[in-house]
Design a protein around this motif. Structure first.
Motif, PDB file in Angstrom:
ATOM      1  N   TRP A 325       0.861  -1.224   0.068  1.00  0.00           N
ATOM      2  CA  TRP A 325       0.039   0.039  -0.165  1.00  0.00           C
ATOM      3  C   TRP A 325       1.023   1.310   0.000  1.00  0.00           C
ATOM      4  O   TRP A 325       0.312   2.217  -0.235  1.00  0.00           O
ATOM      5  CB  TRP A 325      -0.953   0.026   1.032  1.00  0.00           C
ATOM      6  CG  TRP A 325      -0.374  -0.637   2.479  1.00  0.00           C
ATOM      7  CD1 TRP A 325      -0.537  -1.529   3.040  1.00  0.00           C
ATOM      8  CD2 TRP A 325       0.263   0.288   3.429  1.00  0.00           C
ATOM      9  NE1 TRP A 325       0.214  -1.809   4.173  1.00  0.00           N
ATOM     10  CE2 TRP A 325       0.824  -0.518   4.570  1.00  0.00           C
ATOM     11  CE3 TRP A 325       0.888   1.517   3.527  1.00  0.00           C
ATOM     12  CZ2 TRP A 325       1.575  -0.260   5.608  1.00  0.00           C
ATOM     13  CZ3 TRP A 325       1.408   1.985   4.299  1.00  0.00           C
ATOM     14  CH2 TRP A 325       1.844   1.184   5.655  1.00  0.00           C
ATOM     15  N   THR A 326       2.007   1.135  -0.033  1.00  0.00           N
ATOM     16  CA  THR A 326       3.138   2.224  -0.030  1.00  0.00           C
ATOM     17  C   THR A 326       3.263   2.890  -1.315  1.00  0.00           C
ATOM     18  O   THR A 326       3.539   2.150  -2.024  1.00  0.00           O
ATOM     19  CB  THR A 326       4.400   1.886   0.796  1.00  0.00           C
ATOM     20  OG1 THR A 326       4.115   1.794   2.247  1.00  0.00           O
ATOM     21  CG2 THR A 326       5.267   3.204   0.650  1.00  0.00           C
ATOM     22  N   PRO A 327       2.912   4.184  -1.541  1.00  0.00           N
ATOM     23  CA  PRO A 327       2.991   4.717  -2.569  1.00  0.00           C
ATOM     24  C   PRO A 327       4.474   4.851  -3.207  1.00  0.00           C
ATOM     25  O   PRO A 327       4.966   5.861  -2.572  1.00  0.00           O
ATOM     26  CB  PRO A 327       2.228   5.996  -3.019  1.00  0.00           C
ATOM     27  CG  PRO A 327       1.770   6.350  -1.617  1.00  0.00           C
ATOM     28  CD  PRO A 327       2.098   5.111  -0.593  1.00  0.00           C
ATOM     29  N   ILE A 328       5.339   4.045  -3.825  1.00  0.00           N
ATOM     30  CA  ILE A 328       6.724   4.376  -4.217  1.00  0.00           C
ATOM     31  C   ILE A 328       6.530   4.964  -5.696  1.00  0.00           C
ATOM     32  O   ILE A 328       6.548   4.327  -6.507  1.00  0.00           O
ATOM     33  CB  ILE A 328       7.596   3.073  -4.274  1.00  0.00           C
ATOM     34  CG1 ILE A 328       7.486   2.374  -2.714  1.00  0.00           C
ATOM     35  CG2 ILE A 328       8.770   3.404  -4.670  1.00  0.00           C
ATOM     36  CD1 ILE A 328       8.414   3.269  -1.415  1.00  0.00           C
ATOM     37  N   PRO A 329       7.176   6.153  -5.888  1.00  0.00           N
ATOM     38  CA  PRO A 329       7.302   6.875  -7.124  1.00  0.00           C
ATOM     39  C   PRO A 329       8.069   5.969  -7.970  1.00  0.00           C
ATOM     40  O   PRO A 329       8.952   5.130  -7.568  1.00  0.00           O
ATOM     41  CB  PRO A 329       7.919   7.932  -6.861  1.00  0.00           C
ATOM     42  CG  PRO A 329       8.208   8.285  -5.397  1.00  0.00           C
ATOM     43  CD  PRO A 329       7.839   7.090  -4.474  1.00  0.00           C
ATOM     44  N   ARG A 330       7.920   6.129  -9.480  1.00  0.00           N
ATOM     45  CA  ARG A 330       8.652   5.410 -10.358  1.00  0.00           C
ATOM     46  C   ARG A 330      10.126   6.194 -10.588  1.00  0.00           C
ATOM     47  O   ARG A 330      10.789   5.116 -11.085  1.00  0.00           O
ATOM     48  CB  ARG A 330       7.848   5.546 -11.760  1.00  0.00           C
ATOM     49  CG  ARG A 330       6.558   4.656 -11.654  1.00  0.00           C
ATOM     50  CD  ARG A 330       6.155   4.699 -13.154  1.00  0.00           C
ATOM     51  NE  ARG A 330       5.051   3.636 -13.177  1.00  0.00           N
ATOM     52  CZ  ARG A 330       4.416   3.197 -14.217  1.00  0.00           C
ATOM     53  NH1 ARG A 330       5.029   3.687 -15.435  1.00  0.00           N
ATOM     54  NH2 ARG A 330       3.614   2.485 -14.284  1.00  0.00           N
ATOM     55  N   ARG A 331      10.316   7.145 -10.100  1.00  0.00           N
ATOM     56  CA  ARG A 331      11.473   7.653 -10.346  1.00  0.00           C
ATOM     57  C   ARG A 331      11.889   8.630  -8.651  1.00  0.00           C
ATOM     58  O   ARG A 331      10.993   9.047  -8.321  1.00  0.00           O
ATOM     59  CB  ARG A 331      11.783   8.746 -11.294  1.00  0.00           C
ATOM     60  CG  ARG A 331      11.659   8.112 -12.800  1.00  0.00           C
ATOM     61  CD  ARG A 331      12.179   9.167 -13.716  1.00  0.00           C
ATOM     62  NE  ARG A 331      13.869   9.409 -13.961  1.00  0.00           N
ATOM     63  CZ  ARG A 331      14.250   8.542 -14.442  1.00  0.00           C
ATOM     64  NH1 ARG A 331      13.799   7.269 -15.073  1.00  0.00           N
ATOM     65  NH2 ARG A 331      15.718   8.411 -14.636  1.00  0.00           N
ATOM     66  N   ILE A 332      13.187   8.159  -8.286  1.00  0.00           N
ATOM     67  CA  ILE A 332      13.349   9.124  -7.178  1.00  0.00           C
ATOM     68  C   ILE A 332      14.686   9.745  -7.435  1.00  0.00           C
ATOM     69  O   ILE A 332      15.607   8.831  -7.729  1.00  0.00           O
ATOM     70  CB  ILE A 332      13.510   8.207  -5.662  1.00  0.00           C
ATOM     71  CG1 ILE A 332      12.078   7.461  -5.486  1.00  0.00           C
ATOM     72  CG2 ILE A 332      13.906   8.580  -4.417  1.00  0.00           C
ATOM     73  CD1 ILE A 332      12.113   6.734  -4.555  1.00  0.00           C
ATOM     74  N   ALA A 333      14.994  11.060  -7.103  1.00  0.00           N
ATOM     75  CA  ALA A 333      16.195  11.707  -7.561  1.00  0.00           C
ATOM     76  C   ALA A 333      16.669  11.428  -8.678  1.00  0.00           C
ATOM     77  O   ALA A 333      17.957  11.083  -9.009  1.00  0.00           O
ATOM     78  CB  ALA A 333      17.253  11.108  -6.277  1.00  0.00           C
ATOM     79  N   VAL A 335      16.363   8.789 -10.601  1.00  0.00           N
ATOM     80  CA  VAL A 335      16.735   7.130 -10.841  1.00  0.00           C
ATOM     81  C   VAL A 335      15.404   6.347 -10.991  1.00  0.00           C
ATOM     82  O   VAL A 335      14.486   6.417 -10.070  1.00  0.00           O
ATOM     83  CB  VAL A 335      17.554   6.652  -9.591  1.00  0.00           C
ATOM     84  CG1 VAL A 335      18.242   5.253  -9.998  1.00  0.00           C
ATOM     85  CG2 VAL A 335      18.802   7.450  -9.313  1.00  0.00           C
ATOM     86  N   GLY A 336      15.438   5.552 -11.958  1.00  0.00           N
ATOM     87  CA  GLY A 336      14.231   4.735 -11.888  1.00  0.00           C
ATOM     88  C   GLY A 336      14.261   3.573 -10.822  1.00  0.00           C
ATOM     89  O   GLY A 336      15.141   2.950 -10.357  1.00  0.00           O
ATOM     90  N   ILE A 337      12.718   3.466 -10.317  1.00  0.00           N
ATOM     91  CA  ILE A 337      12.583   2.566  -9.449  1.00  0.00           C
ATOM     92  C   ILE A 337      11.611   1.276  -9.788  1.00  0.00           C
ATOM     93  O   ILE A 337      10.688   1.784 -10.521  1.00  0.00           O
ATOM     94  CB  ILE A 337      11.748   3.047  -8.184  1.00  0.00           C
ATOM     95  CG1 ILE A 337      12.639   4.550  -7.680  1.00  0.00           C
ATOM     96  CG2 ILE A 337      11.526   2.294  -6.892  1.00  0.00           C
ATOM     97  CD1 ILE A 337      13.853   4.388  -7.219  1.00  0.00           C
ATOM     98  N   HIS A 338      12.025   0.163  -9.552  1.00  0.00           N
ATOM     99  CA  HIS A 338      11.442  -1.039 -10.398  1.00  0.00           C
ATOM    100  C   HIS A 338      10.859  -1.892  -9.625  1.00  0.00           C
ATOM    101  O   HIS A 338      11.795  -2.576  -8.567  1.00  0.00           O
ATOM    102  CB  HIS A 338      12.252  -1.564 -11.553  1.00  0.00           C
ATOM    103  CG  HIS A 338      13.010  -0.680 -12.369  1.00  0.00           C
ATOM    104  ND1 HIS A 338      12.525  -0.202 -13.567  1.00  0.00           N
ATOM    105  CD2 HIS A 338      14.188   0.011 -12.387  1.00  0.00           C
ATOM    106  CE1 HIS A 338      13.251   0.509 -14.179  1.00  0.00           C
ATOM    107  NE2 HIS A 338      14.363   0.707 -13.190  1.00  0.00           N
ATOM    108  N   PRO A 339       9.714  -2.256  -9.371  1.00  0.00           N
ATOM    109  CA  PRO A 339       8.977  -3.336  -8.389  1.00  0.00           C
ATOM    110  C   PRO A 339       9.669  -4.657  -9.258  1.00  0.00           C
ATOM    111  O   PRO A 339       9.150  -4.803 -10.563  1.00  0.00           O
ATOM    112  CB  PRO A 339       7.740  -3.090  -8.518  1.00  0.00           C
ATOM    113  CG  PRO A 339       7.242  -2.488  -9.522  1.00  0.00           C
ATOM    114  CD  PRO A 339       8.620  -1.608 -10.030  1.00  0.00           C
ATOM    115  N   ILE A 340      10.220  -5.661  -8.554  1.00  0.00           N
ATOM    116  CA  ILE A 340      10.711  -7.064  -9.171  1.00  0.00           C
ATOM    117  C   ILE A 340       9.942  -8.081  -8.529  1.00  0.00           C
ATOM    118  O   ILE A 340      10.550  -9.433  -9.043  1.00  0.00           O
ATOM    119  CB  ILE A 340      12.212  -6.961  -9.257  1.00  0.00           C
ATOM    120  CG1 ILE A 340      12.770  -7.020  -7.761  1.00  0.00           C
ATOM    121  CG2 ILE A 340      12.937  -5.970 -10.071  1.00  0.00           C
ATOM    122  CD1 ILE A 340      14.395  -7.517  -7.742  1.00  0.00           C
ATOM    123  N   GLY A 341       9.283  -7.966  -7.482  1.00  0.00           N
ATOM    124  CA  GLY A 341       8.648  -9.319  -6.916  1.00  0.00           C
ATOM    125  C   GLY A 341       8.180  -8.905  -5.389  1.00  0.00           C
ATOM    126  O   GLY A 341       7.958  -7.712  -5.011  1.00  0.00           O
TER     127      GLY A 341
END
Ligand SMILES: [Mg+2]
Length: 377
Positions: A325-333, A335-341
């Motif tokens: 439920w935590t909204p993690i942005p697709r980019r931070i600073a 840098v791309g942020i990727h959910p992998i599992g």
């Protein structure tokens, strides 16, 4: 026995008096003082939490109220972590600091101070601009400036020219760096904090460092001209994700656990599983694979880009877990942020481990297989 050039915290050693002491031993060996001067100049403080840096018996750090200090230490050894015929001195300096900064990033810590101890063959330790050491320090301090971390002390010694039995021995370069960081009390990201159901995220892309090293091993000379940090050189000039760690730490969104990817995803995620007492499910098609890893596969330098992404090591990206439920942005600073599992509870009798799901529906349990780069052959 090694001959100390500079004592603790890079002050002049007692047997190397200051020039003001007239006809002293310093005049017999001016290069030692020059060396100290060179290091002090290059380390000239960009202050942060350092009240007193190079020049006294100890450095003095000034922690902020409500913060805890985090400490990490790393060796950079010639022939183990770098080769002088493969890596420019600037790259060795950059990589030496990048490893520690990546550990600070993994804790969500703010860099405070670096301490560098080194053992060097005499021919590398010239104090003049352009010497191997000067170029090493240039590479290190450029990255230090990017992250506002001062070099606040250290020690140097000559590398031994004989072994313990008195036989001649080729001296080699060795560095040990200690980094101090600060984090809000109780807020450091730990490997042990993951919970079942957490989404697993990684920053940037994976496999690039191992892929560039494969290219480098084929044509080392063509890489020696790369003297400046560049995102396109993930092995020579990795970008530790300090800013991402700080943003995550400052955000109200909860991150449960984190680790940096220094030994390879398969090894580092296994560490996190073990510390948290959980298993991990990874979707192979979700892994952000570096374009250099794809190229290495196309050129048949590696069996597959996926293997480099899983086991390559030295990517210095962050892996962290947070509740769904935590909204993690697709980019931070930037840098791309990727959910992998996701993290899962251990089934009865199951060891903490990683299950990799392939696009064809096939699943494998993967063993930690990160490698030490110079030990492969
Ligand atoms: Mg680490």
């Amino acid at each position: 026995m090694t001959k100390p050039l500079i004592t603790k915290n890079l002050r002049s050693s007692p047997n190397v008096p200051k020039p003001a002491s007239g006809r002293s031993k310093a005049l017999e060996n001016p290069s030692e003082l020059d060396l100290i001067r060179t290091i002090r100049q290059k380390a000239a403080s960009r202050d942060s939490g350092v009240r007193l840096g190079i020049g006294d018996d100890c450095a003095i750090l000034r922690p902020r109220a409500g913060e805890e200090m985090v400490v990490t230490t790393d060796f950079s050894l010639e022939g183990v972590h770098f080769r002088r015929d493969w890596h420019s001195p600037e790259s060795v300096g950059h990589r030496c600091l990048a490893r520690g900064l990546s550990d600070l990033a993994a804790m969500g810590a703010r860099p405070v101070a670096a301490f560098l101890s080194m053992s060097l063959p005499t021919k590398l330790a010239g104090a003049n601009e352009g010497s191997w050491l000067a170029r090493f320090l240039d590479g290190m301090m450029r990255l230090a400036d990017t992250h506002s971390i001062p070099l606040a002390g250290g020690d140097t010694a000559q590398s031994p020219r004989m072994d313990g039995a008195g036989n001649p021995h080729t001296p080699s370069a060795a560095f040990d760096i200690v980094l101090i960081g600060a984090v809000k009390q109780g807020h450091a990201f730990l490997r042990s904090g993951a919970r079942a159901g957490d989404v697993i995220y990684v920053t940037g892309s994976l496999g690039g460092s191992a892929a560039e090293l494969l290219q480098l091993s084929k044509k080392p000379r063509s890489f020696s001209r790369f003297r400046n940090a560049d995102e396109n050189h993930p092995h020579l000039y990795p970008s530790p994700r300090v800013a991402v760690g700080l943003k995550l730490a400052a955000s109200k969104h909860r991150v449960h656990s984190a680790i940096d990817l220094s030994d390879g995803l398969s090894t580092d995620l296994t560490h996190l599983c073990e510390e948290s007492g959980l298993a991990a499910e990874i979707d192979a098609s979700a892994l952000p694979i570096h374009s250099l890893a794809d190229l290495a596969e196309a050129q048949k330098l590696a069996p597959s880009a996926l293997q480099l992404a899983l086991n390559g090591g030295e990517d210095y990206e962050l892996l962290f877990t947070a509740p769904k439920w935590t909204p993690i942005p697709r980019r931070i600073a930037g840098v791309g942020i990727h959910p992998i599992g996701q993290m899962t509870a251990l089934r009865r009798g199951e060891r903490p481990q990683i299950h990799l799901h392939q696009p064809d529906g096939h699943s494998d349990t993967i063993a930690p297989a990160g490698w030490e780069h110079f030990r492969r052959k």
